[in-house]
Design a protein around this motif. Structure first.
Motif, PDB file in Angstrom:
ATOM      1  N   ASN A 129       0.647  -1.289  -0.064  1.00 17.69           N
ATOM      2  CA  ASN A 129       0.211   0.032   0.079  1.00 17.69           C
ATOM      3  C   ASN A 129       0.699   1.357  -0.150  1.00 17.69           C
ATOM      4  N   LEU A 130       2.097   1.370   0.747  1.00 17.72           N
ATOM      5  CA  LEU A 130       2.826   2.421   0.807  1.00 17.72           C
ATOM      6  C   LEU A 130       3.240   2.669  -0.516  1.00 17.72           C
ATOM      7  N   ALA A 131       3.946   1.427  -1.088  1.00 15.43           N
ATOM      8  CA  ALA A 131       4.620   1.388  -2.564  1.00 15.43           C
ATOM      9  C   ALA A 131       3.588   2.071  -3.629  1.00 15.43           C
ATOM     10  N   ARG A 194       9.601  -0.341  -4.993  1.00  9.70           N
ATOM     11  CA  ARG A 194       9.123   0.895  -5.501  1.00  9.70           C
ATOM     12  C   ARG A 194       8.736   1.214  -6.704  1.00  9.70           C
ATOM     13  N   VAL A 195       9.731   0.451  -7.623  1.00  9.20           N
ATOM     14  CA  VAL A 195       9.327   0.793  -9.067  1.00  9.20           C
ATOM     15  C   VAL A 195       8.091   0.030  -9.406  1.00  9.20           C
ATOM     16  N   PHE A 196       7.758  -1.300  -8.877  1.00 14.89           N
ATOM     17  CA  PHE A 196       6.783  -2.168  -9.151  1.00 14.89           C
ATOM     18  C   PHE A 196       5.334  -1.386  -8.545  1.00 14.89           C
ATOM     19  N   GLY A 197       5.737  -0.619  -7.428  1.00 12.19           N
ATOM     20  CA  GLY A 197       4.606   0.052  -6.869  1.00 12.19           C
ATOM     21  C   GLY A 197       4.100   1.137  -7.896  1.00 12.19           C
ATOM     22  N   MET A 198       5.086   1.794  -8.410  1.00 11.81           N
ATOM     23  CA  MET A 198       4.882   2.969  -9.480  1.00 11.81           C
ATOM     24  C   MET A 198       4.039   2.408 -10.544  1.00 11.81           C
ATOM     25  N   ILE A 199       4.552   1.336 -11.069  1.00  7.27           N
ATOM     26  CA  ILE A 199       4.027   0.905 -12.267  1.00  7.27           C
ATOM     27  C   ILE A 199       2.771   0.412 -11.932  1.00  7.27           C
ATOM     28  N   TYR A 200       2.403  -0.231 -11.051  1.00  9.62           N
ATOM     29  CA  TYR A 200       1.348  -0.943 -10.521  1.00  9.62           C
ATOM     30  C   TYR A 200       0.065   0.133 -10.381  1.00  9.62           C
ATOM     31  N   ALA A 201       0.514   1.096  -9.528  1.00 13.82           N
ATOM     32  CA  ALA A 201      -0.505   2.284  -9.172  1.00 13.82           C
ATOM     33  C   ALA A 201      -0.780   3.077 -10.367  1.00 13.82           C
ATOM     34  N   THR A 202       0.232   3.345 -11.337  1.00 16.06           N
ATOM     35  CA  THR A 202      -0.149   4.009 -12.451  1.00 16.06           C
ATOM     36  C   THR A 202      -1.105   3.321 -13.657  1.00 16.06           C
ATOM     37  N   GLU A 249      12.222   8.962 -15.693  1.00 16.65           N
ATOM     38  CA  GLU A 249      13.272   9.637 -14.725  1.00 16.65           C
ATOM     39  C   GLU A 249      13.109   8.960 -13.283  1.00 16.65           C
ATOM     40  N   ALA A 250      11.868   8.724 -13.034  1.00 18.01           N
ATOM     41  CA  ALA A 250      11.391   8.104 -11.504  1.00 18.01           C
ATOM     42  C   ALA A 250      11.730   6.875 -11.405  1.00 18.01           C
ATOM     43  N   CYS A 251      12.108   5.819 -12.636  1.00 12.55           N
ATOM     44  CA  CYS A 251      12.639   4.618 -12.445  1.00 12.55           C
ATOM     45  C   CYS A 251      13.944   4.427 -11.984  1.00 12.55           C
ATOM     46  N   LEU A 252      14.625   5.617 -12.072  1.00 20.32           N
ATOM     47  CA  LEU A 252      16.009   5.741 -11.881  1.00 20.32           C
ATOM     48  C   LEU A 252      16.312   5.232 -10.454  1.00 20.32           C
ATOM     49  N   PRO A 253      17.571   4.479 -10.142  1.00 20.79           N
ATOM     50  CA  PRO A 253      17.735   4.097  -8.515  1.00 20.79           C
ATOM     51  C   PRO A 253      17.916   5.394  -7.638  1.00 20.79           C
TER      52      PRO A 253
END
Length: 291
Positions: A129-131, A194-202, A249-253
């Motif tokens: 949920n936080l991701a 974190r990247v997984f959470g971004m892809i999923y949420a988007t 850009e947000a996918c960068l470590p």
């Protein structure tokens, strides 16, 4: 729970909970941008999810705040919660007008959204949920920059009340850009998740928005209209053209929102709020560069 201690780098010092007196009459036109009805419904579709998505984000951040041992971040999370609380209440008022206008089919989609976010809250881990929260806020930051950069095309000549609602919302999304990712990094810090959470949420929020605006376009008789479909496709392309660079850009470590400068217009909006906030509920959509 494994806690990864990381320095919080939120440099935003002017977060504030703003209670603006937005009002939406019962006869508000859902095609609030007369020249761009498809864009109007894209925004309407996104608005429909806010009274369900944002309470879910608030509950997630409240749970996270109980585990965070940084007073600075605790305070920032509380301010974030206050801002998001204002957002979904204002969108609720606007969405009610849409449904009353004649889009009663949206009620079924609202019920689905309520169940979906309730399922996330009950059955998914706090890490997920936080991701998701951090991922959504990453997307919202990119959208906020686009809306401001492209504001004349997207909002010029449109209904001032709706334009003012959306721009207020995303000025504050830019303002609290660091909070969710700082909370995630403080408690977990796993880059790949974190990247997984971004892809999923988007993908999830876009899917919900698309389902909603498709219903409204069908109701208007525009969904099978080829001219309308072409205008919709061009607007979708415009959206992705502006969003993909910020997403990558947000996918960068080493990504952190604090490295992204706030648009000058959003800072001017905040200055105007400090002078006379009521003016910001009725922006001049014929000249959005003047407050």
């Amino acid at each position: 729970m494994k806690q990864v201690k990381k320095q919080t780098t939120n440099t935003n010092n002017y977060m504030e909970i703003r209670r603006l007196p937005f009002e939406f009459s019962s006869n508000i036109d859902p095609h609030w941008h007369k020249q761009r009805p498809e864009w109007s419904h894209m925004v309407n579709g996104a608005s429909l999810s806010m009274p369900f998505l944002e309470p879910y984000l608030i509950k997630t951040m409240r749970k996270a705040n109980q585990l965070i041992d940084s007073k600075k971040l605790n305070q920032e999370v509380s301010l974030y919660i206050g801002q998001e609380g204002q957002h979904f209440q204002q969108h609720r008022k606007f969405n009610d007008r849409l449904i009353e206008y004649g889009y009663s089919e949206l009620v079924d989609i609202e019920n689905e959204m309520k169940q979906t976010f309730g399922h996330f809250e009950t059955n998914r881990s706090l890490k997920f949920n936080l991701a998701y929260a951090a991922g959504f806020e990453t997307m919202a930051l990119g959208i906020g920059h686009w809306l401001i950069k492209d504001k004349d095309y997207l909002f010029g000549g449109s209904d001032t009340k709706v334009a003012s609602l959306i721009l207020w919302h995303f000025v504050e999304e830019i303002e609290h850009k660091c909070v969710a990712i700082d909370a995630y990094n403080h408690l977990y810090g796993n880059y790949f998740y974190r990247v997984f959470g971004m892809i999923y949420a988007t993908a999830h929020v876009i899917k919900l928005s698309q389902k909603s605006y498709k219903v409204m376009l069908k109701k208007d008789g525009l969904w099978r209209n080829m001219e309308s479909r072409w205008r919709l496709m061009k607007m979708i392309i415009r959206f992705y053209k502006n969003m993909i660079p910020s997403f990558l850009e947000a996918c960068l470590p080493n990504h952190h929102p604090s490295k992204i400068s706030d648009p000058e217009w959003s800072l001017q909006w905040i200055n105007q709020y400090n002078l006379d906030g009521k003016k910001l509920t009725l922006l001049n959509t014929e000249n959005l560069n003047e407050f």
